[in-house]
Design a protein around this motif. Structure first.
Motif, mmCIF file in Angstrom:
data_model
loop_
_atom_site.group_PDB
_atom_site.id
_atom_site.type_symbol
_atom_site.label_atom_id
_atom_site.label_comp_id
_atom_site.label_asym_id
_atom_site.label_seq_id
_atom_site.Cartn_x
_atom_site.Cartn_y
_atom_site.Cartn_z
ATOM 1 N N GLU A 25 0.831 -1.206 0.000
ATOM 2 C CA GLU A 25 0.000 0.000 0.000
ATOM 3 C C GLU A 25 0.867 1.259 0.000
ATOM 4 N N GLN A 26 1.902 1.275 0.835
ATOM 5 C CA GLN A 26 2.813 2.417 0.870
ATOM 6 C C GLN A 26 3.567 2.554 -0.450
ATOM 7 N N LEU A 27 3.915 1.432 -1.041
ATOM 8 C CA LEU A 27 4.622 1.440 -2.315
ATOM 9 C C LEU A 27 3.768 2.057 -3.424
ATOM 10 N N VAL A 28 2.512 1.661 -3.496
ATOM 11 C CA VAL A 28 1.610 2.212 -4.510
ATOM 12 C C VAL A 28 1.396 3.703 -4.278
ATOM 13 N N GLU A 29 1.231 4.107 -3.024
ATOM 14 C CA GLU A 29 1.057 5.524 -2.712
ATOM 15 C C GLU A 29 2.301 6.323 -3.127
ATOM 16 N N PHE A 30 3.481 5.781 -2.826
ATOM 17 C CA PHE A 30 4.729 6.432 -3.215
ATOM 18 C C PHE A 30 4.808 6.577 -4.734
ATOM 19 N N ALA A 31 4.465 5.508 -5.447
ATOM 20 C CA ALA A 31 4.540 5.520 -6.906
ATOM 21 C C ALA A 31 3.581 6.551 -7.502
ATOM 22 N N LEU A 32 2.383 6.649 -6.953
ATOM 23 C CA LEU A 32 1.417 7.625 -7.453
ATOM 24 C C LEU A 32 1.898 9.054 -7.210
ATOM 25 N N LYS A 33 2.423 9.319 -6.018
ATOM 26 C CA LYS A 33 2.946 10.653 -5.721
ATOM 27 C C LYS A 33 4.118 10.991 -6.638
ATOM 28 N N ASP A 34 4.984 9.999 -6.881
ATOM 29 C CA ASP A 34 6.131 10.212 -7.750
ATOM 30 C C ASP A 34 5.682 10.498 -9.181
ATOM 31 N N ALA A 35 4.662 9.812 -9.651
ATOM 32 C CA ALA A 35 4.135 10.040 -10.995
ATOM 33 C C ALA A 35 3.567 11.454 -11.123
ATOM 34 N N ILE A 36 2.842 11.907 -10.096
ATOM 35 C CA ILE A 36 2.282 13.259 -10.111
ATOM 36 C C ILE A 36 3.395 14.293 -10.107
ATOM 37 N N HIS A 37 4.418 14.065 -9.281
ATOM 38 C CA HIS A 37 5.556 14.985 -9.209
ATOM 39 C C HIS A 37 6.276 15.043 -10.552
ATOM 40 N N GLY A 38 6.476 13.890 -11.178
ATOM 41 C CA GLY A 38 7.150 13.841 -12.467
ATOM 42 C C GLY A 38 6.399 14.594 -13.550
ATOM 43 N N LYS A 39 5.083 14.447 -13.573
ATOM 44 C CA LYS A 39 4.270 15.134 -14.570
ATOM 45 C C LYS A 39 4.284 16.642 -14.332
ATOM 46 N N ALA A 40 4.261 17.059 -13.063
ATOM 47 C CA ALA A 40 4.339 18.486 -12.747
ATOM 48 C C ALA A 40 5.683 19.056 -13.189
ATOM 49 N N SER A 41 6.746 18.285 -13.021
ATOM 50 C CA SER A 41 8.076 18.717 -13.458
ATOM 51 C C SER A 41 8.128 18.872 -14.971
ATOM 52 N N GLU A 42 7.502 17.950 -15.686
ATOM 53 C CA GLU A 42 7.451 18.045 -17.148
ATOM 54 C C GLU A 42 6.722 19.307 -17.587
ATOM 55 N N ARG A 43 5.595 19.607 -16.926
ATOM 56 C CA ARG A 43 4.839 20.818 -17.285
ATOM 57 C C ARG A 43 5.652 22.068 -17.011
ATOM 58 N N LEU A 44 6.369 22.087 -15.902
ATOM 59 C CA LEU A 44 7.202 23.233 -15.566
ATOM 60 C C LEU A 44 8.325 23.396 -16.586
ATOM 61 N N ALA A 45 8.967 22.296 -16.957
ATOM 62 C CA ALA A 45 10.047 22.356 -17.939
ATOM 63 C C ALA A 45 9.530 22.795 -19.304
ATOM 64 N N ALA A 46 8.295 22.416 -19.622
ATOM 65 C CA ALA A 46 7.710 22.790 -20.915
ATOM 66 C C ALA A 46 7.507 24.297 -21.029
#
Length: 67
Positions: A25-46
């Motif tokens: 459960e913690q692993l899935v939560e971590f992965a989801l947060k990491d995915a959201i952070h990664g997408k936000a970083s992509e938008r910022l870089a764009a």
């Protein structure tokens, strides 16, 4: 929220080992947060410097002051 998902057992074990997170459960939560952070970083870089006159908020000004 409770959800049931099917995850490849080998993938889950490899992720647990590489991240050091034993609880699925913690692993899935971590992965989801990491995915959201990664997408936000992509938008910022764009943005690619499209706001050169942006004023930094006061809490981020340390080290950016003009001398």
């Amino acid at each position: 929220m409770k959800a049931t998902v099917q995850i490849d057992a080998l993938l889950l074990e490899r992720a647990k080992e590489s991240l050091g997170i034993a609880d699925a459960e913690q692993l899935v939560e971590f992965a989801l947060k990491d995915a959201i952070h990664g997408k936000a970083s992509e938008r910022l870089a764009a943005l690619g410097g499209t706001m050169p006159d942006l004023e930094y908020p006061a809490r981020y000004r340390r080290g950016f002051e003009e001398e």
